[in-house]
Design a protein around this motif. Structure first.
Motif, PDB file in Angstrom:
ATOM      1  N   ALA A   1       0.838  -1.208   0.000  1.00 52.50           N
ATOM      2  CA  ALA A   1       0.000   0.000   0.000  1.00 52.50           C
ATOM      3  C   ALA A   1       0.867   1.251   0.000  1.00 52.50           C
ATOM      4  CB  ALA A   1      -0.922  -0.008   1.214  1.00 52.50           C
ATOM      5  N   LEU A   2       1.966   1.232   0.712  1.00 53.87           N
ATOM      6  CA  LEU A   2       2.850   2.391   0.766  1.00 53.87           C
ATOM      7  C   LEU A   2       3.548   2.615  -0.573  1.00 53.87           C
ATOM      8  CD1 LEU A   2       4.474   1.849   4.300  1.00 53.87           C
ATOM      9  CD2 LEU A   2       2.708   3.508   3.685  1.00 53.87           C
ATOM     10  N   LYS A   3       3.990   1.518  -1.190  1.00 56.02           N
ATOM     11  CA  LYS A   3       4.690   1.651  -2.461  1.00 56.02           C
ATOM     12  C   LYS A   3       3.749   2.087  -3.577  1.00 56.02           C
ATOM     13  CE  LYS A   3       6.478  -2.495  -2.366  1.00 56.02           C
ATOM     14  NZ  LYS A   3       7.255  -3.696  -2.805  1.00 56.02           N
ATOM     15  N   SER A   4       2.501   1.664  -3.518  1.00 57.94           N
ATOM     16  CA  SER A   4       1.564   1.949  -4.608  1.00 57.94           C
ATOM     17  C   SER A   4       1.223   3.431  -4.716  1.00 57.94           C
ATOM     18  CB  SER A   4       0.279   1.132  -4.423  1.00 57.94           C
ATOM     19  OG  SER A   4      -0.389   1.531  -3.236  1.00 57.94           O
ATOM     20  N   VAL A   5       1.436   4.186  -3.632  1.00 59.23           N
ATOM     21  CA  VAL A   5       1.101   5.612  -3.658  1.00 59.23           C
ATOM     22  C   VAL A   5       1.925   6.338  -4.704  1.00 59.23           C
ATOM     23  CG1 VAL A   5       1.082   7.771  -2.331  1.00 59.23           C
ATOM     24  CG2 VAL A   5       0.396   5.631  -1.250  1.00 59.23           C
ATOM     25  N   SER A   6       3.222   6.028  -4.772  1.00 60.17           N
ATOM     26  CA  SER A   6       4.090   6.692  -5.745  1.00 60.17           C
ATOM     27  C   SER A   6       3.759   6.303  -7.173  1.00 60.17           C
ATOM     28  CB  SER A   6       5.562   6.358  -5.449  1.00 60.17           C
ATOM     29  OG  SER A   6       5.784   4.969  -5.565  1.00 60.17           O
ATOM     30  N   LEU A   7       2.976   5.188  -7.333  1.00 58.73           N
ATOM     31  CA  LEU A   7       2.570   4.730  -8.657  1.00 58.73           C
ATOM     32  C   LEU A   7       1.194   5.248  -9.035  1.00 58.73           C
ATOM     33  CD1 LEU A   7       3.802   1.016  -8.374  1.00 58.73           C
ATOM     34  CD2 LEU A   7       4.993   2.961  -9.395  1.00 58.73           C
ATOM     35  N   GLY A   8       0.601   6.025  -8.162  1.00 54.48           N
ATOM     36  CA  GLY A   8      -0.697   6.622  -8.466  1.00 54.48           C
ATOM     37  C   GLY A   8      -1.874   5.845  -7.946  1.00 54.48           C
ATOM     38  N   ASP A   9      -1.649   4.743  -7.245  1.00 53.43           N
ATOM     39  CA  ASP A   9      -2.745   3.936  -6.693  1.00 53.43           C
ATOM     40  C   ASP A   9      -2.800   4.160  -5.187  1.00 53.43           C
ATOM     41  OD1 ASP A   9      -4.630   2.110  -6.007  1.00 53.43           O
ATOM     42  OD2 ASP A   9      -3.468   0.323  -6.582  1.00 53.43           O
ATOM     43  N   SER A  10      -3.833   4.849  -4.720  1.00 52.96           N
ATOM     44  CA  SER A  10      -3.913   5.225  -3.300  1.00 52.96           C
ATOM     45  C   SER A  10      -5.040   4.518  -2.564  1.00 52.96           C
ATOM     46  CB  SER A  10      -4.112   6.738  -3.174  1.00 52.96           C
ATOM     47  OG  SER A  10      -3.044   7.442  -3.766  1.00 52.96           O
ATOM     48  N   ASP A  11      -5.724   3.570  -3.204  1.00 49.73           N
ATOM     49  CA  ASP A  11      -6.887   2.938  -2.563  1.00 49.73           C
ATOM     50  C   ASP A  11      -6.501   2.206  -1.277  1.00 49.73           C
ATOM     51  OD1 ASP A  11      -8.475   3.926  -4.509  1.00 49.73           O
ATOM     52  OD2 ASP A  11      -8.561   2.058  -5.682  1.00 49.73           O
ATOM     53  N   SER A  12      -5.549   1.300  -1.367  1.00 47.55           N
ATOM     54  CA  SER A  12      -5.139   0.545  -0.178  1.00 47.55           C
ATOM     55  C   SER A  12      -4.526   1.471   0.875  1.00 47.55           C
ATOM     56  CB  SER A  12      -4.131  -0.542  -0.561  1.00 47.55           C
ATOM     57  OG  SER A  12      -4.708  -1.474  -1.429  1.00 47.55           O
ATOM     58  N   TYR A  13      -3.817   2.493   0.405  1.00 44.11           N
ATOM     59  CA  TYR A  13      -3.203   3.464   1.320  1.00 44.11           C
ATOM     60  C   TYR A  13      -4.275   4.228   2.103  1.00 44.11           C
ATOM     61  CZ  TYR A  13      -0.681   7.756   2.679  1.00 44.11           C
ATOM     62  OH  TYR A  13      -0.143   8.811   3.359  1.00 44.11           O
ATOM     63  N   ASN A  14      -5.311   4.667   1.414  1.00 46.12           N
ATOM     64  CA  ASN A  14      -6.392   5.390   2.081  1.00 46.12           C
ATOM     65  C   ASN A  14      -7.150   4.488   3.053  1.00 46.12           C
ATOM     66  OD1 ASN A  14      -5.805   7.770   0.695  1.00 46.12           O
ATOM     67  ND2 ASN A  14      -7.194   7.268  -1.013  1.00 46.12           N
ATOM     68  N   GLN A  15      -7.299   3.213   2.676  1.00 49.40           N
ATOM     69  CA  GLN A  15      -7.964   2.277   3.590  1.00 49.40           C
ATOM     70  C   GLN A  15      -7.132   2.068   4.855  1.00 49.40           C
ATOM     71  OE1 GLN A  15      -8.358  -1.048   0.948  1.00 49.40           O
ATOM     72  NE2 GLN A  15      -9.758   0.054  -0.430  1.00 49.40           N
ATOM     73  N   LEU A  16      -5.804   2.051   4.698  1.00 57.69           N
ATOM     74  CA  LEU A  16      -4.912   1.928   5.865  1.00 57.69           C
ATOM     75  C   LEU A  16      -5.084   3.134   6.802  1.00 57.69           C
ATOM     76  CD1 LEU A  16      -2.562   0.652   7.439  1.00 57.69           C
ATOM     77  CD2 LEU A  16      -0.992   1.814   5.862  1.00 57.69           C
ATOM     78  N   ILE A  17      -5.170   4.321   6.228  1.00 59.74           N
ATOM     79  CA  ILE A  17      -5.359   5.524   7.040  1.00 59.74           C
ATOM     80  C   ILE A  17      -6.703   5.468   7.757  1.00 59.74           C
ATOM     81  CG2 ILE A  17      -5.673   8.027   6.923  1.00 59.74           C
ATOM     82  CD1 ILE A  17      -3.667   8.077   4.630  1.00 59.74           C
ATOM     83  N   GLY A  18      -7.711   4.898   7.072  1.00 58.76           N
ATOM     84  CA  GLY A  18      -9.023   4.761   7.705  1.00 58.76           C
ATOM     85  C   GLY A  18      -8.967   3.889   8.945  1.00 58.76           C
ATOM     86  N   VAL A  19      -8.150   2.845   8.891  1.00 59.18           N
ATOM     87  CA  VAL A  19      -7.995   1.970  10.069  1.00 59.18           C
ATOM     88  C   VAL A  19      -7.399   2.760  11.232  1.00 59.18           C
ATOM     89  CG1 VAL A  19      -6.784  -0.049  10.969  1.00 59.18           C
ATOM     90  CG2 VAL A  19      -7.808  -0.133   8.694  1.00 59.18           C
ATOM     91  N   LEU A  20      -6.427   3.633  10.961  1.00 63.49           N
ATOM     92  CA  LEU A  20      -5.774   4.409  12.027  1.00 63.49           C
ATOM     93  C   LEU A  20      -6.716   5.413  12.669  1.00 63.49           C
ATOM     94  CD1 LEU A  20      -2.256   5.133  10.455  1.00 63.49           C
ATOM     95  CD2 LEU A  20      -2.994   3.216  11.882  1.00 63.49           C
TER      96      LEU A  20
END
Length: 627
Positions: free
Chosen positions: A32-51
């Protein structure tokens, strides 16, 4: 450990009834962290939602949050300050007070890992931990309840442990931590529970391993805040409607209720009830009272741990810089008083010597006058100070004043000689409290009789006419009863509180009326001070027992200006260690009366009529004129 992720939970890892191990989840977090730099933020945003989950979490949500935080710790090298700014913001905004211990531990692990991974994160990590010194406002009301006390212990234990771990990993962290703590310190308008718990944390740091680097700064910052609160308390909050009444007056009004019984309960001692009532409901005074008690408890723990001398040296430096010249200070100085009471042999003696040095060797007149005012009040009020120490300090003061006189040819000039008059007033003020206790010890009595007090007070600078009449009046009354030297009715002031001369030498700050260790009116703080404090109603003046005052009549008498060989012989015998029968010694001292043949006639002329009551009230440091 594994965590079962149920379909639809925040859309995070949308897989139904699949059991992921911690390593699997760590892999997905890295992805999820690596995908952000590739333009895919879905899993990253879901991780933030958990926090962002807090409050009452279900067991599954709790397990997910803990495991996610641990996964972030394992993937800390993939965190980028630019691409993952929202993740970092979410982490740094989390409050440990909102979570169970399992979440606290996982969050602390993330913070320590971030601080160790990159110096760019150190300040933010330290700031996050310091922010957890304080609970959320919604939690403040629970701090005094069992659940609040338990949560407070859980949070602060982890916060301080993390601060130590970061300091071990990042050597420069303590210096950066100090700046953050000072910046986040609640101001004087903050609620009492919040500022109290913050100061507790500062003092906890002082006594921790980090105290070696931060201790002095923490103590001095706490003292600064005490003084800031102190000067916020207005004089009108303390004084009664009758501005001619001071604390000393109220002590006298209660004297008939006080007995000189050693078994007397402390609660029965005369209290400054009217003045204290006026402070009731004063929010600033209540905050100051609570912070003083926290500081006193810390000092007590330092004494028990053998660290008091080290702490005293820091407090003495803080006193010199912050308190000594804060003429509006009414209570903060009692931190030094209490510290000295915990270790009279070292701290008690060193503080008196420090104040004496500030007076004798100081440069600035106001600082020197303030120092001698503190010294006089301290020697008078400290029950833990020996009569021998008091007399030694008095001798140094008298010697300085005599030497000053020898270099002066002028007449009365309150402004030009204000330091001299401050020294003379200090000597008389202390003797008002201590004369009898000194006179009851033969060795000290002999030393006091040898002091050139009479020649000092007869000097053309005439300190008896310049110092506060209320102090001079009481001093002369006791000096007469103790046969210290001859007294003239010229200096009976008919209960004058002050004179034109005393106002002149006191200056705008009214240092002629500055008695900084007058009774403490803060209720909780007073319970720590009272056992070691001398109230005026506890003082046994030399004139209290008429039989003792007249017991020397019929013996041979000498003038102070006459032969004092007998006195010097006695002191010589004592200093040389010769054996001397105590009864013979006491008898010899009793023969050293210095009163004239007619005890009611004096070299100044006229007669002395002893007042029927204590003369006019000594205005304490709480006088409005001192502003």
């Amino acid at each position: 450990m594994g965590v079962e992720l149920v379909h639809g939970r925040e859309g995070y890892l949308e897989m139904e009834d699949v059991n992921f191990s911690d390593s699997d989840l760590a892999y997905h977090v890295k992805d999820a962290l690596k995908s952000v730099s590739l333009g895919d933020s879905d899993s990253y945003n879901q991780l933030i939602g958990v926090l962002h989950q807090n409050g009452r979490l279900s067991p599954d949500d709790l397990a997910l949050l803990v495991t996610s935080l641990k996964a972030i710790s394992g993937a800390i090298s993939y965190v980028d300050i630019v691409h993952h700014e929202s993740l970092l913001t979410s982490i740094f905004n989390m409050s440990m007070w909102d979570y169970r211990p399992e979440v606290m531990d996982a969050l602390v692990e993330v913070i320590i890992s971030l601080a160790a991974s990159n110096g760019k994160y150190v300040d933010s990590c330290l700031d996050m931990l310091v922010s957890n010194f304080l609970p959320p406002r919604s939690f403040s009301r629970l701090l005094s309840e069992p659940i609040g006390i338990r949560r407070k212990d859980q949070v602060l234990c982890r916060v301080h442990s993390a601060l130590k771990d970061i300091a071990d990993l990042v050597p420069l962290a303590p210096l950066r931590l100090w700046r953050i703590i000072i910046q986040r310190m609640p101001n004087t308008f903050s609620m009492e529970p919040l500022i109290s718990i913050y100061v507790e944390n500062m003092l906890r740091l002082e006594s921790s391993p980090l105290g070696e680097l931060l201790g002095s700064m923490m103590l001095m910052a706490v003292m600064d805040r005490l003084v800031e609160l102190d000067v916020e308390i207005e004089w009108d909050d303390i004084l009664q409607e009758d501005s001619n009444k001071g604390i000393f007056d109220m002590e006298l009004e209660n004297v008939e209720d006080f007995t000189d019984d050693d078994d007397n309960n402390d609660d029965e001692l005369p209290k400054d009830t009217l003045n204290r009532k006026r402070l009731g409901g004063n929010l600033v005074a209540e905050k100051l009272d609570s912070l003083m008690v926290i500081t006193f408890e810390h000092l007590k723990s330092c004494a028990n741990g053998g660290r008091l001398v080290e702490v005293f040296e820091i407090l003495r430096q803080s006193f010199r810089v912050t308190v000594l010249n804060a003429y509006k200070s009414k209570f903060a100085q009692f931190v030094m008083f209490y510290t000295c009471s915990l270790d009279p042999e070292y701290c008690g003696v060193k503080f008196s010597e420090f104040l004496l040095d500030m007076f004798v060797d100081g440069i600035y007149p106001l600082t020197r006058m303030s120092a001698v005012a503190y010294l006089a009040s301290y020697l008078s009020r400290g029950k833990f100070l020996s009569a021998s120490l008091v007399l030694n300090i008095l001798k140094s003061l008298v010697d300085w004043c005599v030497e000053y006189c020898q270099n002066q040819d002028g007449d009365i000039s309150p402004k030009a000689h204000r330091i001299f008059y401050a020294g003379c007033q200090a000597v008389m003020y202390v003797l008002c409290f201590r004369m009898r206790s000194i006179m009851e010890i033969p060795r000290l009595k002999a030393q006091l009789l040898l002091m050139p007090l009479e020649s000092l007070l007869r000097h053309p600078l005439t300190p008896l006419k310049v110092c506060l009449p209320s102090i001079v009046d009481e001093f002369l009354r006791q000096a007469k009863a103790a046969h210290l030297f001859t007294v003239s009715e010229t200096f009976i002031f008919d209960d004058l509180l002050e004179s034109e001369y005393s106002r002149a030498f006191g200056g705008m700050e009214r240092l002629d009326m500055f008695f900084p260790f007058d009774p403490c009116l803060l209720k909780k703080c007073d319970s720590y001070i009272r056992p070691n404090f001398v109230y005026w109603s506890m003082v046994r003046a030399t004139y209290d027992n008429e039989e003792e005052c007249s017991s020397d009549e019929g013996f041979d008498e000498v003038s102070m200006d006459g032969n004092v060989d007998n006195n010097e012989d006695l002191l010589s015998n004592c200093s040389e260690g010769n054996d001397l029968d105590l009864d013979e010694f006491d008898n010899s001292l009793n023969k050293m009366s210095i009163t004239p043949k007619d005890p009611l006639r004096f070299s100044f002329g006229g007669r002395f009529e002893a007042p029927t009551r204590m003369p006019s009230i000594l205005r304490p440091s709480t006088s409005p004129e001192s502003l």
